[in-house]
Design a protein around this motif. Structure first.
Motif, PDB file in Angstrom:
ATOM      1  N   ASP A  14       5.053   5.088 -12.587  1.00 49.09           N
ATOM      2  CA  ASP A  14       5.865   6.111 -12.032  1.00 49.09           C
ATOM      3  C   ASP A  14       5.809   6.452 -10.543  1.00 49.09           C
ATOM      4  OD1 ASP A  14       7.435   8.855 -12.675  1.00 49.09           O
ATOM      5  OD2 ASP A  14       5.520   9.471 -11.604  1.00 49.09           O
ATOM      6  N   SER A  15       4.214   6.226 -10.244  1.00 47.57           N
ATOM      7  CA  SER A  15       3.853   6.569  -8.804  1.00 47.57           C
ATOM      8  C   SER A  15       2.740   5.738  -8.391  1.00 47.57           C
ATOM      9  CB  SER A  15       3.397   8.112  -8.560  1.00 47.57           C
ATOM     10  OG  SER A  15       3.063   8.186  -7.437  1.00 47.57           O
ATOM     11  N   CYS A  16       2.925   5.010  -7.369  1.00 49.82           N
ATOM     12  CA  CYS A  16       1.680   3.938  -6.839  1.00 49.82           C
ATOM     13  C   CYS A  16       0.612   4.682  -6.107  1.00 49.82           C
ATOM     14  CB  CYS A  16       2.473   3.134  -5.815  1.00 49.82           C
ATOM     15  SG  CYS A  16       3.551   1.757  -6.374  1.00 49.82           S
ATOM     16  N   ARG A  17       0.917   6.158  -5.681  1.00 50.30           N
ATOM     17  CA  ARG A  17      -0.009   6.835  -4.936  1.00 50.30           C
ATOM     18  C   ARG A  17      -0.271   8.245  -5.286  1.00 50.30           C
ATOM     19  NH1 ARG A  17       4.182   5.280  -2.798  1.00 50.30           N
ATOM     20  NH2 ARG A  17       5.506   6.270  -1.308  1.00 50.30           N
ATOM     21  N   SER A  58      -7.628   4.490 -11.477  1.00 52.92           N
ATOM     22  CA  SER A  58      -7.968   4.260 -10.200  1.00 52.92           C
ATOM     23  C   SER A  58      -7.147   3.284  -9.167  1.00 52.92           C
ATOM     24  CB  SER A  58      -9.374   3.937 -10.193  1.00 52.92           C
ATOM     25  OG  SER A  58      -9.792   3.564  -8.737  1.00 52.92           O
ATOM     26  N   TYR A  59      -6.449   3.907  -8.245  1.00 53.09           N
ATOM     27  CA  TYR A  59      -5.622   3.107  -7.344  1.00 53.09           C
ATOM     28  C   TYR A  59      -6.585   1.680  -7.002  1.00 53.09           C
ATOM     29  CZ  TYR A  59      -3.239   1.966  -2.876  1.00 53.09           C
ATOM     30  OH  TYR A  59      -2.671   1.556  -1.841  1.00 53.09           O
ATOM     31  N   TRP A  60      -7.900   1.759  -6.702  1.00 52.58           N
ATOM     32  CA  TRP A  60      -8.547   0.784  -6.206  1.00 52.58           C
ATOM     33  C   TRP A  60      -9.068  -0.136  -7.424  1.00 52.58           C
ATOM     34  CZ3 TRP A  60      -8.306   1.162  -1.288  1.00 52.58           C
ATOM     35  CH2 TRP A  60      -8.043   2.425  -0.582  1.00 52.58           C
ATOM     36  N   ALA A  61      -9.254   0.208  -8.549  1.00 56.57           N
ATOM     37  CA  ALA A  61      -9.593  -0.461  -9.634  1.00 56.57           C
ATOM     38  C   ALA A  61      -8.094  -1.306 -10.009  1.00 56.57           C
ATOM     39  CB  ALA A  61     -10.089   0.267 -10.763  1.00 56.57           C
ATOM     40  N   PHE A  62      -7.173  -0.670  -9.984  1.00 57.64           N
ATOM     41  CA  PHE A  62      -5.820  -1.326 -10.494  1.00 57.64           C
ATOM     42  C   PHE A  62      -5.702  -2.626  -9.608  1.00 57.64           C
ATOM     43  CE2 PHE A  62      -1.393  -1.794 -10.325  1.00 57.64           C
ATOM     44  CZ  PHE A  62      -1.126  -1.700 -11.651  1.00 57.64           C
ATOM     45  N   LEU A  63      -5.681  -2.368  -8.187  1.00 59.65           N
ATOM     46  CA  LEU A  63      -5.354  -3.322  -7.266  1.00 59.65           C
ATOM     47  C   LEU A  63      -6.344  -4.452  -7.303  1.00 59.65           C
ATOM     48  CD1 LEU A  63      -4.040  -1.384  -4.140  1.00 59.65           C
ATOM     49  CD2 LEU A  63      -2.685  -2.651  -5.595  1.00 59.65           C
ATOM     50  N   LYS A  80       2.426  -2.338   1.301  1.00 63.19           N
ATOM     51  CA  LYS A  80       3.590  -2.957   0.458  1.00 63.19           C
ATOM     52  C   LYS A  80       3.665  -2.534  -1.052  1.00 63.19           C
ATOM     53  CE  LYS A  80       4.034  -7.426   3.059  1.00 63.19           C
ATOM     54  NZ  LYS A  80       3.885  -8.732   3.222  1.00 63.19           N
ATOM     55  N   PHE A  81       2.439  -2.555  -1.430  1.00 63.66           N
ATOM     56  CA  PHE A  81       2.402  -1.981  -2.959  1.00 63.66           C
ATOM     57  C   PHE A  81       2.665  -0.669  -3.145  1.00 63.66           C
ATOM     58  CE2 PHE A  81      -0.069   0.253  -6.132  1.00 63.66           C
ATOM     59  CZ  PHE A  81       0.202  -0.447  -7.339  1.00 63.66           C
ATOM     60  N   ASP A  82       2.384   0.236  -2.217  1.00 69.16           N
ATOM     61  CA  ASP A  82       2.577   1.603  -2.052  1.00 69.16           C
ATOM     62  C   ASP A  82       4.320   2.033  -1.971  1.00 69.16           C
ATOM     63  OD1 ASP A  82      -0.142   1.994  -2.093  1.00 69.16           O
ATOM     64  OD2 ASP A  82      -0.108   2.610   0.012  1.00 69.16           O
ATOM     65  N   LEU A  83       4.913   1.071  -1.696  1.00 68.24           N
ATOM     66  CA  LEU A  83       6.478   1.317  -1.625  1.00 68.24           C
ATOM     67  C   LEU A  83       6.951   0.915  -2.999  1.00 68.24           C
ATOM     68  CD1 LEU A  83       7.089   0.018   2.025  1.00 68.24           C
ATOM     69  CD2 LEU A  83       6.750   2.364   1.059  1.00 68.24           C
ATOM     70  N   ARG A  89      14.016  -1.751  -9.237  1.00 66.68           N
ATOM     71  CA  ARG A  89      13.847  -2.940  -9.784  1.00 66.68           C
ATOM     72  C   ARG A  89      12.366  -3.065 -10.243  1.00 66.68           C
ATOM     73  NH1 ARG A  89      12.102  -8.004  -8.346  1.00 66.68           N
ATOM     74  NH2 ARG A  89      12.125  -7.379  -5.930  1.00 66.68           N
ATOM     75  N   GLU A  90      11.607  -2.542  -9.358  1.00 66.39           N
ATOM     76  CA  GLU A  90      10.163  -2.678  -9.213  1.00 66.39           C
ATOM     77  C   GLU A  90       9.444  -1.703 -10.339  1.00 66.39           C
ATOM     78  OE1 GLU A  90       8.148  -4.812  -8.215  1.00 66.39           O
ATOM     79  OE2 GLU A  90       9.430  -5.917  -6.914  1.00 66.39           O
ATOM     80  N   ARG A  91      10.412  -0.581 -10.354  1.00 65.39           N
ATOM     81  CA  ARG A  91       9.818   0.620 -11.366  1.00 65.39           C
ATOM     82  C   ARG A  91      10.238  -0.065 -12.883  1.00 65.39           C
ATOM     83  NH1 ARG A  91       9.014   5.999  -9.432  1.00 65.39           N
ATOM     84  NH2 ARG A  91       9.982   6.541 -11.385  1.00 65.39           N
ATOM     85  N   SER A  92      11.152  -0.792 -12.834  1.00 62.06           N
ATOM     86  CA  SER A  92      11.580  -1.416 -14.356  1.00 62.06           C
ATOM     87  C   SER A  92      10.756  -2.617 -14.673  1.00 62.06           C
ATOM     88  CB  SER A  92      12.983  -1.758 -14.458  1.00 62.06           C
ATOM     89  OG  SER A  92      13.117  -2.918 -13.539  1.00 62.06           O
ATOM     90  N   ARG A  93       9.848  -3.013 -13.781  1.00 63.08           N
ATOM     91  CA  ARG A  93       8.818  -4.159 -14.030  1.00 63.08           C
ATOM     92  C   ARG A  93       7.668  -3.728 -14.997  1.00 63.08           C
ATOM     93  NH1 ARG A  93       8.097  -8.729 -11.270  1.00 63.08           N
ATOM     94  NH2 ARG A  93       9.231  -7.661  -9.356  1.00 63.08           N
ATOM     95  N   TRP A  94       7.286  -4.395 -15.780  1.00 63.95           N
ATOM     96  CA  TRP A  94       6.240  -4.031 -17.073  1.00 63.95           C
ATOM     97  C   TRP A  94       5.046  -4.761 -16.517  1.00 63.95           C
ATOM     98  CZ3 TRP A  94       7.063  -0.989 -20.945  1.00 63.95           C
ATOM     99  CH2 TRP A  94       8.273  -0.715 -21.354  1.00 63.95           C
ATOM    100  N   TYR A  95       3.786  -3.963 -16.763  1.00 63.55           N
ATOM    101  CA  TYR A  95       2.419  -4.569 -16.550  1.00 63.55           C
ATOM    102  C   TYR A  95       1.743  -4.157 -17.736  1.00 63.55           C
ATOM    103  CZ  TYR A  95       3.559  -3.549 -11.585  1.00 63.55           C
ATOM    104  OH  TYR A  95       4.121  -3.746 -10.395  1.00 63.55           O
ATOM    105  N   ARG A  96       0.681  -5.457 -18.086  1.00 62.60           N
ATOM    106  CA  ARG A  96      -0.153  -5.317 -19.246  1.00 62.60           C
ATOM    107  C   ARG A  96      -1.464  -4.853 -18.900  1.00 62.60           C
ATOM    108  NH1 ARG A  96      -3.909  -8.260 -21.855  1.00 62.60           N
ATOM    109  NH2 ARG A  96      -3.759  -8.493 -23.911  1.00 62.60           N
ATOM    110  N   LEU A  97      -1.925  -3.779 -19.363  1.00 64.95           N
ATOM    111  CA  LEU A  97      -3.394  -3.186 -19.022  1.00 64.95           C
ATOM    112  C   LEU A  97      -4.123  -3.347 -20.255  1.00 64.95           C
ATOM    113  CD1 LEU A  97      -1.657  -2.092 -16.886  1.00 64.95           C
ATOM    114  CD2 LEU A  97      -3.231   0.221 -16.765  1.00 64.95           C
TER     115      LEU A  97
END
Length: 409
Positions: A14-17, A58-63, A80-83, A89-97
């Motif tokens: 939803d939000s990178c920062r 955490s932003y730092w732990a995630f990156l 670049k990540f912050d944008l 397209r990038e907001r529709s991308r999935w991440y596995r945590l």
């Protein structure tokens, strides 16, 4: 509540920062997630919906853990990540945590999005970009282009003796929320919030909440959601009593969000392309679905114009004025040629909102809905200065700790 044994979530950004609601308000990546067992096209589209989890990590732990990086990337890579959250397209991308609940290390926390449950803290074990692509299905399309309020079968109130319709905006920190109401009925135009207005302060009643006072006696409310960023709908997630009043949630046609799959709101969501809402003989709302030249998150939106007794206001969410002329929806493009008695300044008064400002009528108000996010630094001085140059009277209080009402029309 999600299964206490769940250790794997599939998420969308939803939000990178963002700023954490808990844990001393550190910088975080804010995600919407589902449990591993629901990560399939069939499960995400099931009739009864699927519980959506909010995660702030955490932003730092995630990156550091993203795709096994093993280090925090250099500033150029971080920029670049912050944008990424600007891109559809990038907001529709999935991440596995993968998380561990049973350690003293606390990289972040999770809680059911539409709930009052306390956050549960975790250590982030791993984080990777998911190769599998699952696209979210659309919500039902609202089958009317004209809607009349009040509806006699809902309220029993006649337009012939209705009170005047007014527009008010609320200070909600780094978010947006406005209301059109005659005191008996109401439509919300976004219902978001952000720092310094936070989930714990809101839910624990530690702030003055004038929105709750305004809607206390109103039984049925429709919500026009400009777009799917959480800072435009988070109060809906925080406030169960408010959700009980909601009848329709109008969203832009074909603009999708994982949040819309949660059963708390799934059955209220209606996509629209255009909607004319008749409030009384001299009051109405026109809602337009943008057709932006640039395909980004803020551009996939609903733009609303409120008119009452000859006065006109513009509420455009995060869609800045300079994008109107190139919009292929002629109703949106034509807004650049109109004048207004009030505007809720787009995108919280960022630098882009300083350009091609729509014409102000005499005594016009520019309401800046912004908080004290230390990264965004909204509103910008150039936006404030340029609105004043265009003869708008500014209303701005980005450090307001409460939900405060300001009448615009």
């Amino acid at each position: 509540m999600y299964n206490l044994e769940t250790k794997v979530f599939y998420c969308q950004i939803d939000s990178c920062r963002a700023i954490k609601e808990y844990q001393k308000k550190g910088l975080c990546v804010r995600l919407l997630a589902v449990e591993e067992q629901f990560f399939s096209a069939q499960a995400l589209e099931r009739k009864e919906g699927v519980e959506v989890i909010s995660i702030e990590v955490s932003y730092w732990a995630f990156l550091e853990r993203l795709d096994g990086a093993g280090r925090v990337p250099a500033k150029a890579e971080r920029d670049k990540f912050d944008l990424l959250d600007d891109s559809v397209r990038e907001r529709s991308r999935w991440y596995r945590l993968e998380v561990d609940w049973n350690t003293k290390t606390r990289h972040g926390y999770a809680y059911p999005t539409f709930s009052e449950e306390k956050p549960r803290y975790f250590e982030l074990v791993s984080c990777r970009t998911e190769s599998q692509t699952i696209s979210l299905g659309p919500a039902p399309l609202f089958n009317q282009e004209v809607m009349k309020l009040p509806l006699s079968h809902d309220t029993g109130i006649s337009t012939s003796n209705a009170s005047p319709w007014t527009l008010s905006a609320f200070h909600v920190g780094q978010g947006m929320c406005s209301i059109v109401s005659d005191g008996k009925q109401a439509l919300l135009l976004d219902i978001g919030a952000g720092t310094p207005v936070t989930r714990p302060l809101y839910q624990e009643g530690k702030i003055t909440n004038e929105l709750a006072q305004v809607i206390e006696g109103i039984k049925t409310i429709d919500l026009i959601l400009s777009h799917a960023d959480q800072d435009h709908w988070r109060i809906l997630a925080w406030d169960a009593e408010l959700r009980k009043k909601i009848r329709h949630i109008f969203v832009p046609e074909n603009a999708k969000s994982l949040a819309y799959k949660d059963p708390a709101i799934k059955f209220d969501i209606k996509e629209i392309q255009r909607l004319h809402i008749v409030l009384s003989t001299n009051s109405w709302l026109d809602v337009y679905r943008s057709q932006p030249k640039r395909d980004d998150d803020n551009g996939q939106c609903l733009v609303t114009v409120f008119e009452s007794a000859g006065k006109r206001a513009l509420i455009a969410g995060d869609y800045v004025y300079s994008r109107f002329p190139s919009d292929t929806n002629k109703d949106v493009a034509d807004l650049q040629n109109q004048d207004f008695d009030a505007v809720v300044v787009p995108h919280h008064g960022d630098a882009e909102s300083a350009h091609r400002i729509v014409k102000a009528r005499q005594g016009a108000i520019a309401f800046f809905s912004a908080g004290n996010h230390r990264k965004f630094l909204h509103p910008t001085q150039i936006s404030r200065d340029n609105h004043k140059k265009e003869k708008y009277t500014e209303i701005c209080n980005n450090n307001c700790p409460d939900v405060r009402r300001v009448t615009l029309i």
